[in-house]
Design a protein around this motif. Structure first.
Motif, PDB file in Angstrom:
ATOM      1  N   TYR A 137       0.796  -1.221   0.000  1.00 30.80           N
ATOM      2  CA  TYR A 137       0.000   0.000   0.000  1.00 30.80           C
ATOM      3  C   TYR A 137       0.836   1.281   0.000  1.00 30.80           C
ATOM      4  O   TYR A 137       0.281   2.372  -0.140  1.00 30.80           O
ATOM      5  CB  TYR A 137      -0.917   0.029   1.232  1.00 30.80           C
ATOM      6  CG  TYR A 137      -2.029  -0.985   1.187  1.00 30.80           C
ATOM      7  CD1 TYR A 137      -3.104  -0.837   0.312  1.00 30.80           C
ATOM      8  CD2 TYR A 137      -2.018  -2.089   2.034  1.00 30.80           C
ATOM      9  CE1 TYR A 137      -4.135  -1.771   0.282  1.00 30.80           C
ATOM     10  CE2 TYR A 137      -3.046  -3.029   2.015  1.00 30.80           C
ATOM     11  CZ  TYR A 137      -4.101  -2.864   1.138  1.00 30.80           C
ATOM     12  OH  TYR A 137      -5.108  -3.778   1.114  1.00 30.80           O
ATOM     13  N   ARG A 149       1.774   9.679  -3.129  1.00 27.26           N
ATOM     14  CA  ARG A 149       1.396   8.548  -3.974  1.00 27.26           C
ATOM     15  C   ARG A 149       0.528   7.532  -3.241  1.00 27.26           C
ATOM     16  O   ARG A 149      -0.137   6.705  -3.850  1.00 27.26           O
ATOM     17  CB  ARG A 149       2.647   7.860  -4.504  1.00 27.26           C
ATOM     18  CG  ARG A 149       3.521   7.271  -3.412  1.00 27.26           C
ATOM     19  CD  ARG A 149       4.760   6.607  -3.998  1.00 27.26           C
ATOM     20  NE  ARG A 149       5.618   6.083  -2.964  1.00 27.26           N
ATOM     21  CZ  ARG A 149       5.463   4.906  -2.383  1.00 27.26           C
ATOM     22  NH1 ARG A 149       4.441   4.148  -2.734  1.00 27.26           N
ATOM     23  NH2 ARG A 149       6.321   4.498  -1.456  1.00 27.26           N
ATOM     24  N   ALA A 150       0.600   7.559  -1.867  1.00 29.84           N
ATOM     25  CA  ALA A 150      -0.148   6.577  -1.089  1.00 29.84           C
ATOM     26  C   ALA A 150      -1.467   7.123  -0.563  1.00 29.84           C
ATOM     27  O   ALA A 150      -2.190   6.413   0.116  1.00 29.84           O
ATOM     28  CB  ALA A 150       0.703   6.087   0.080  1.00 29.84           C
ATOM     29  N   GLN A 151      -1.772   8.393  -0.874  1.00 29.83           N
ATOM     30  CA  GLN A 151      -3.007   8.980  -0.365  1.00 29.83           C
ATOM     31  C   GLN A 151      -4.166   8.633  -1.293  1.00 29.83           C
ATOM     32  O   GLN A 151      -4.714   9.478  -1.996  1.00 29.83           O
ATOM     33  CB  GLN A 151      -2.842  10.497  -0.215  1.00 29.83           C
ATOM     34  CG  GLN A 151      -1.900  10.886   0.909  1.00 29.83           C
ATOM     35  CD  GLN A 151      -1.903  12.376   1.166  1.00 29.83           C
ATOM     36  OE1 GLN A 151      -2.702  13.103   0.600  1.00 29.83           O
ATOM     37  NE2 GLN A 151      -1.015  12.829   2.035  1.00 29.83           N
ATOM     38  N   ASN A 152      -4.546   7.386  -1.289  1.00 28.46           N
ATOM     39  CA  ASN A 152      -5.713   6.934  -2.032  1.00 28.46           C
ATOM     40  C   ASN A 152      -6.655   6.255  -1.053  1.00 28.46           C
ATOM     41  O   ASN A 152      -6.229   5.755  -0.003  1.00 28.46           O
ATOM     42  CB  ASN A 152      -5.306   5.979  -3.160  1.00 28.46           C
ATOM     43  CG  ASN A 152      -4.585   4.744  -2.655  1.00 28.46           C
ATOM     44  OD1 ASN A 152      -5.218   3.812  -2.163  1.00 28.46           O
ATOM     45  ND2 ASN A 152      -3.245   4.742  -2.769  1.00 28.46           N
ATOM     46  N   PRO A 153      -7.944   6.243  -1.352  1.00 27.45           N
ATOM     47  CA  PRO A 153      -8.929   5.711  -0.384  1.00 27.45           C
ATOM     48  C   PRO A 153      -8.640   4.281   0.056  1.00 27.45           C
ATOM     49  O   PRO A 153      -8.805   3.942   1.225  1.00 27.45           O
ATOM     50  CB  PRO A 153     -10.248   5.800  -1.166  1.00 27.45           C
ATOM     51  CG  PRO A 153     -10.026   6.880  -2.173  1.00 27.45           C
ATOM     52  CD  PRO A 153      -8.580   6.795  -2.558  1.00 27.45           C
ATOM     53  N   LYS A 154      -8.199   3.427  -0.842  1.00 26.04           N
ATOM     54  CA  LYS A 154      -7.961   2.027  -0.490  1.00 26.04           C
ATOM     55  C   LYS A 154      -6.814   1.901   0.510  1.00 26.04           C
ATOM     56  O   LYS A 154      -6.915   1.167   1.507  1.00 26.04           O
ATOM     57  CB  LYS A 154      -7.646   1.231  -1.753  1.00 26.04           C
ATOM     58  CG  LYS A 154      -7.516  -0.263  -1.507  1.00 26.04           C
ATOM     59  CD  LYS A 154      -7.286  -1.000  -2.816  1.00 26.04           C
ATOM     60  CE  LYS A 154      -7.158  -2.512  -2.557  1.00 26.04           C
ATOM     61  NZ  LYS A 154      -6.924  -3.252  -3.827  1.00 26.04           N
ATOM     62  N   SER A 155      -5.734   2.648   0.275  1.00 25.21           N
ATOM     63  CA  SER A 155      -4.585   2.589   1.172  1.00 25.21           C
ATOM     64  C   SER A 155      -4.927   3.163   2.537  1.00 25.21           C
ATOM     65  O   SER A 155      -4.574   2.597   3.576  1.00 25.21           O
ATOM     66  CB  SER A 155      -3.403   3.334   0.557  1.00 25.21           C
ATOM     67  OG  SER A 155      -2.308   3.356   1.447  1.00 25.21           O
TER      68      SER A 155
END
Length: 492
Positions: free
Chosen positions: A336, A371-377
């Motif tokens: 993630y 780059r890791a600031q997405n809802p899934k992560s």
């Protein structure tokens, strides 16, 4: 008859014999030394071996050396990456992560050990690569001597080859001593590495607690031991060979302390003088009954502190389970793109120590790379931690009571903010309260969120609960002054 090869005025005689076993690639040098200075001959012997690597043994040796070089490369790469991550963390947060200073010291030690091992491997490889040729040259030269010809020349050739063989053996012995020192340093590094988990850090932590006491103990122990050795040499140095020098007497007394009474027996068939019996009795009372038990007391006391600290630790479970969780987080981090645990700790720890609440969204935005600031992560990160660690607890006391007081504090704070935001009023009394009490939260006239939460730094939940009740009364008084009577029912 030894008159043909031993001079009458000789004090020491050395006899050297060379054996060779070609099937094992082994050349043995046996040396017998005799001291004929006195009426009684004092003789000793020494057997040394010189190996020559050939064939499969040389191939296996090369493979092992290559594996060692690969391990050294990985060690150096890990050390360089550790320095890089520490530097990147410092540039990002302007503060070193917890344990980074100690980690940098360990990294410097790892690099030093890697260089020592690399040097050892290089020297060993240079010596072993020509060991078979050197062995063959020496054995061929000795075996080819024609003993019936020139005796002087044969003696010279023999002495040269024996000395050459002894030189190779001494070189290998020096390398072995250096290798032993490196191995002891590696063992020390392995023991220090057990500090990674409190359950296996018993030796390191016990020594850390006992270091100061042991240091001051040694300031008393060693001078006392040397004093006993000095007295023994002065009084019985001419009578007892084990006490003919201060160093020898001290070493003898040390051996007797490890295995009492050793050579210092005052009973039995041999009757000793009264002064010797008094010396031995005084020595064992001070050094054995007191000094040795002092060391045991220091170690046991330090160990009890380590056990107590482990019992107070709320985050560790056991080494196996914690290792599994660490491996799980490492895998999830790679999948993630989560931040390193040290970055999470560095972002949360200062607020926790200051008693400030940590906003979850601020926490996520502060430590997650773009780059890791997405809802899934983010959702997986929330599910993994649960964010119980963001709660500001008290230093001691019942954790359930502490959590309840904290929840009450947050609810009162949110209520006051909501009411003042609704009414748009901020009285002079409230401004004075903020100036007088640094622990109060700051509120602006527009109802913006506070810069920090109220601190409850009391050491026990009971005292903190009393402070919270007083805070509620103060806030309600200020609100009643600031809000019209028509709005009081809403406040209630």
């Amino acid at each position: 008859d030894t008159s043909s090869f031993i001079m009458e005025r000789s004090h020491k005689v050395r006899l050297s014999t060379v054996f060779h076993a070609p099937e094992y690639g082994l050349t043995t040098l046996m040396t017998v030394d005799a001291d004929v200075s006195f009426a009684k001959v004092d003789a000793s012997f020494k057997v040394n071996h010189f190996y020559g690597l050939l064939g499969d043994e040389w191939s296996i040796y090369i493979v092992v050396q290559i594996l060692m070089i690969v391990i050294l490369f990985c060690t150096l790469l890990d050390s360089i990456l550790g320095i890089y991550h520490a530097r990147r963390h410092y540039k990002r947060f302007r503060v070193m992560a917890p344990g980074d200073k100690r980690h940098l010291i360990y990294t410097a030690g790892d690099i030093f050990l890697a260089l020592c091992i690399g040097q050892l491997l290089g020297v060993q490889l240079a010596v072993k690569s020509k060991s078979a040729d050197d062995q063959y040259e020496i054995v061929e030269a000795i075996a080819g001597i024609e003993w019936g010809s020139d005796a002087t020349r044969n003696q010279q050739i023999t002495l040269e080859r024996v000395n050459e063989l002894q030189g190779h053996i001494d070189t290998q012995s020096q390398i072995d001593v250096y290798a032993m020192v490196v191995m002891m340093l590696l063992l020390l590094r392995v023991l220090i590495a057990t500090h990674a988990h409190p359950r296996i850090a018993l030796l390191v932590e016990t020594f850390a607690y006992a270091a100061d006491d042991l240091f001051h103990f040694m300031l008393v122990f060693f001078p006392t031991m040397c004093f006993f050795g000095l007295v023994a040499t002065w009084r019985w140095g001419q009578e007892k060979r084990s006490m003919d020098s201060v160093l020898q007497a001290t070493a003898t007394l040390w051996d007797d302390l490890l295995d009492p009474p050793g050579s210092n027996q005052i009973g039995g068939e041999q009757q000793e003088d009264a002064d010797y019996a008094l010396f031995v009795l005084f020595y064992f009372i001070i050094m054995l009954f007191f000094m040795v038990n002092f060391v045991l007391a220091i170690i046991v006391n330090s160990y009890s502190k380590v056990v107590e600290a482990n019992e107070r630790c709320e985050v560790e479970m056991n080494f196996v389970i914690d290792t599994m969780y660490a491996a799980k987080y490492f895998a999830l981090r790679l999948w993630y793109g989560w931040p390193a645990p040290a970055e999470v700790h560095a972002h949360v720890a200062p607020r926790k120590l200051a008693g400030d609440a940590v906003d979850v969204e601020e926490h996520l935005a502060g430590i997650f790379p773009a780059r890791a600031q997405n809802p899934k992560s983010l959702e997986a990160y929330r599910a993994h931690y649960g964010f119980d660690f963001l709660r500001t607890d008290f230093q001691s006391g019942n954790s359930e009571t502490s959590n309840s007081i904290h929840d009450g504090q947050v609810r009162v704070e949110n209520l006051v903010r909501a009411v003042l935001k609704k009414t748009g009023m901020l009285t002079t009394a409230l401004q004075q309260q903020e100036a007088d009490d640094d622990d109060e939260f700051a509120l602006s006239a527009t109802g913006s969120p506070p810069r920090r939460s109220p601190r409850l730094s009391s050491k026990t939940p009971d005292v903190a609960l009393t402070r919270l009740e007083n805070k509620i009364e103060q806030l309600m008084t200020l609100m009643m002054k600031a809000i019209p009577e028509a709005e009081l029912e809403l406040v209630s």
